[in-house]
Design a protein around this motif. Structure first.
Motif, PDB file in Angstrom:
ATOM      1  N   TYR A  72       0.847  -1.196   0.000  1.00 53.19           N
ATOM      2  CA  TYR A  72       0.000   0.000   0.000  1.00 53.19           C
ATOM      3  C   TYR A  72       0.874   1.234   0.000  1.00 53.19           C
ATOM      4  CZ  TYR A  72       0.051  -2.697   4.337  1.00 53.19           C
ATOM      5  OH  TYR A  72       0.377  -3.578   5.318  1.00 53.19           O
ATOM      6  N   LEU A  73       0.203   2.357  -0.093  1.00 52.55           N
ATOM      7  CA  LEU A  73       0.935   3.631  -0.072  1.00 52.55           C
ATOM      8  C   LEU A  73       0.680   4.320   1.262  1.00 52.55           C
ATOM      9  CD1 LEU A  73       0.515   5.194  -3.627  1.00 52.55           C
ATOM     10  CD2 LEU A  73       2.642   4.708  -2.440  1.00 52.55           C
ATOM     11  N   GLU A  82       8.046   7.920  -2.716  1.00 50.53           N
ATOM     12  CA  GLU A  82       8.358   9.323  -2.985  1.00 50.53           C
ATOM     13  C   GLU A  82       9.851   9.504  -3.271  1.00 50.53           C
ATOM     14  OE1 GLU A  82       5.730  11.998  -0.320  1.00 50.53           O
ATOM     15  OE2 GLU A  82       7.771  12.658   0.045  1.00 50.53           O
ATOM     16  N   ILE A  97       4.401   2.486 -10.131  1.00 45.93           N
ATOM     17  CA  ILE A  97       4.008   1.914  -8.853  1.00 45.93           C
ATOM     18  C   ILE A  97       2.777   1.042  -9.024  1.00 45.93           C
ATOM     19  CG2 ILE A  97       3.218   2.478  -6.521  1.00 45.93           C
ATOM     20  CD1 ILE A  97       4.616   5.185  -6.836  1.00 45.93           C
ATOM     21  N   ALA A  98       2.756  -0.080  -8.338  1.00 43.50           N
ATOM     22  CA  ALA A  98       1.567  -0.924  -8.348  1.00 43.50           C
ATOM     23  C   ALA A  98       1.338  -1.458  -6.940  1.00 43.50           C
ATOM     24  CB  ALA A  98       1.736  -2.057  -9.343  1.00 43.50           C
ATOM     25  N   ILE A  99       0.081  -1.592  -6.581  1.00 41.66           N
ATOM     26  CA  ILE A  99      -0.317  -1.860  -5.195  1.00 41.66           C
ATOM     27  C   ILE A  99      -0.951  -3.243  -5.047  1.00 41.66           C
ATOM     28  CG2 ILE A  99      -1.734  -0.994  -3.310  1.00 41.66           C
ATOM     29  CD1 ILE A  99       0.278   1.032  -4.194  1.00 41.66           C
ATOM     30  N   ASP A 101      -2.019  -4.675  -1.919  1.00 40.75           N
ATOM     31  CA  ASP A 101      -2.877  -4.842  -0.756  1.00 40.75           C
ATOM     32  C   ASP A 101      -2.561  -6.163  -0.045  1.00 40.75           C
ATOM     33  OD1 ASP A 101      -4.728  -3.880   0.951  1.00 40.75           O
ATOM     34  OD2 ASP A 101      -6.479  -4.540  -0.180  1.00 40.75           O
TER      35      ASP A 101
END
Lengths: 329, 329
Positions: A72-73, A82, A97-99, A101
């Motif tokens: 997650y971010l 960042e 970016i890929a998330i 979870d």
DNA sequence: TTGAAAGCGCTAACAT
DNA sequence: ATGTTAGCGCTTTCAA
């Protein structure tokens, strides 16, 4: 879209080759005449020519793009992303970016997805185990650096926080206050973050001459509600509250705070809380919570540095432990 | 790199066209026989075929990529980015994120940078004013949706929180508690977030029959230290503390908390604090702080939806105010 | 010192 | 119902 290299060549009345050479700074090497160079450069500026990076990527089979797959971010990963983004950009690379979870299936999808986008390398906070890692066809063919979570063996590159030492310091501090009864609220058991933090916890107890009690350890997951449930379990067993609780992530701490608030906030006058991960707001809570702050900046920079070395200087991957910082409260 | 479409065609003993049609779901349209479809699908799965998106982008002159330029990846923007990433991915789009740290020059750089990467559209939390916006050569040629900060005029698309109403509700709530002396701690004055929040503040006071006092408004910037300094100014002028302070962002609140902690935490027994932006940890502070939570998820989804409409359905941009949520404490 | 031409992997117009 | 082929914009080998 700006004008194409071919357009530019036509206007300069030279070939595509010549333009390409000039644009890519190979004029000297190929001894393009000064005046041809000048002519092309002037026109390039005039028409604001930018080589089409898609075509370039297709031709070179290099996209100057690095994938970043994280769960997650949140605060920690957000900061990692960042800094990585800025560091990479300065070196001419793009981060995508890929998330996940924290879902393994999502991770697999995203790996394929990014691979199809021709990323040159991958920085990855993985849910895979060693076996799954080496079985993955994409991973096999691409430079990968793990962050946050490492896998066993010296054949995988990673940059992670020194979770064991961080937790060791944290727990030891508490023990030295005379506290012996410390409960452990952990996350996803199989991840190195969990394994290493638990190791640090055990080692601290041992070194302080405190017995290890399996009963005091729970590890169900990293979600806020996991923290809530594990806290509940503790307080339902020990009505008057334990001496102390360690939470292995800020989300778990949130769950703990939620439970105690909903039930009897006074509990935290008795129970001391310590946590992995830090947050500035912790400074302003009633209860003083000692924490460990991961050095997100350092992790990001190091991970990129190593990846860059692999991609551009034929360097080897490496393994780096980054010291987190104990924040006393 | 996985296998190419041509490889697959060879193994399936059909032409590239056929494979392309099947892969892109046009089998029905072109009446590819069931068995050919099957054969290709099986092989595609077997070899884990993913069309090379770079080649696809080059051919289609569409990168299926959307740029996202934001000041940082903190809680709010992090969540926006997270949801945007997932929403976009489901629609076959890739988001590339770039961080400005609220510097206009950085923003200009990043816009050029992303443009050279052939993004199809741009989602942007901008530092530009209207003039700068329309003068930008890249912006002129690309679909752009603003988020977080809007610009005047009906010729620009945006999705932002309803800052005015959010602040209005927040301040009104406090007034109804009988509090009249409310100080305003704001961020970067020229941004719509600041303008709209100040508007909401003024309107709430007016509607409650409270006079507006210019002296009570400060706006120096969004950094934590800005919040610290502005708080200091207030407490140095009013020794016994004001009745209430509104902070226009969570970072400013952090600055406030830092100041009061360093000086006299008791102050917050007298001074009521309200803030724009929310954070789960606020639930656990001693001082109850009423806040307004921006709907990051909704903002992200809407921004993508509109952008998607522009890119794929020739729709017009639109302007959307998203309601934030008052969180009473 | 510069140019011609092939080819990266894909889509789609046109053929069959 | 499926195949042939041109071409997206670029780099690079080979030739001149």
């Amino acid at each position: 879209m700006s004008i194409s290299l071919e357009d530019l060549a036509r206007r300069a009345k030279v070939s595509k080759t010549t333009v390409s050479l000039v644009i890519n700074g190979k004029s000297e090497e190929y001894r393009i005449s000064k005046e041809t160079q000048k002519k092309i450069q002037v026109l390039a500026k005039e028409y604001n020519f930018k080589p089409n990076s898609t075509a370039r990527a297709l031709r070179l089979k290099k996209s100057l793009t690095i994938g970043l797959i994280i769960p997650y971010l949140n605060r920690h990963f957000g900061r990692v992303a960042e800094v990585l983004e800025q560091t990479a950009r300065e070196a001419g690379y793009q981060i995508i970016i890929a998330i996940t979870d924290n879902f393994l299936e999502t991770e697999y999808d995203l790996i394929n997805n990014l691979a199809a986008r021709n990323i040159d390398g991958l920085i990855l906070a993985t849910m895979m185990n060693r076996d799954q890692y080496f079985k993955n066809p994409v991973i096999k063919k691409m430079p990968v650096m793990l962050i946050d979570r490492r896998l066993e063996g010296d054949d995988i590159g990673w940059v992670v926080s020194d979770d064991e030492t961080g937790t060791y310091d944290l727990v030891s501090t508490l023990c030295k206050e005379g506290i012996q009864d410390i409960h452990f609220i952990g996350g996803i058991q199989k991840l190195s973050t969990s394994i290493d933090r638990l190791k640090g916890y055990k080692k601290a107890l041992r070194d302080q001459g405190i017995g290890y009690d399996q009963q005091k350890v729970q590890q169900t997951g990293y979600a806020v509600k996991d923290g809530y449930e594990m806290t509940k379990n503790i307080f339902q067993k020990i009505k008057q509250g334990p001496q102390a609780i360690f939470t292995s992530a800020i989300t778990l701490l949130e769950g703990l705070l939620q439970y105690t608030k909903e039930h009897d906030s006074e509990m935290l006058n008795i129970t001391r809380v310590i946590t992995y991960d830090d947050h500035p707001m912790l400074d302003y809570l009633q209860t003083p919570i000692i924490s460990v702050r991961q050095n997100a900046e350092e992790i990001a920079k190091k991970a990129f540095e190593v990846m860059h070395g692999i991609l551009e200087q034929n360097k080897e991957f490496s393994q780096e432990l980054i010291k987190p910082k104990l924040i006393l409260r």
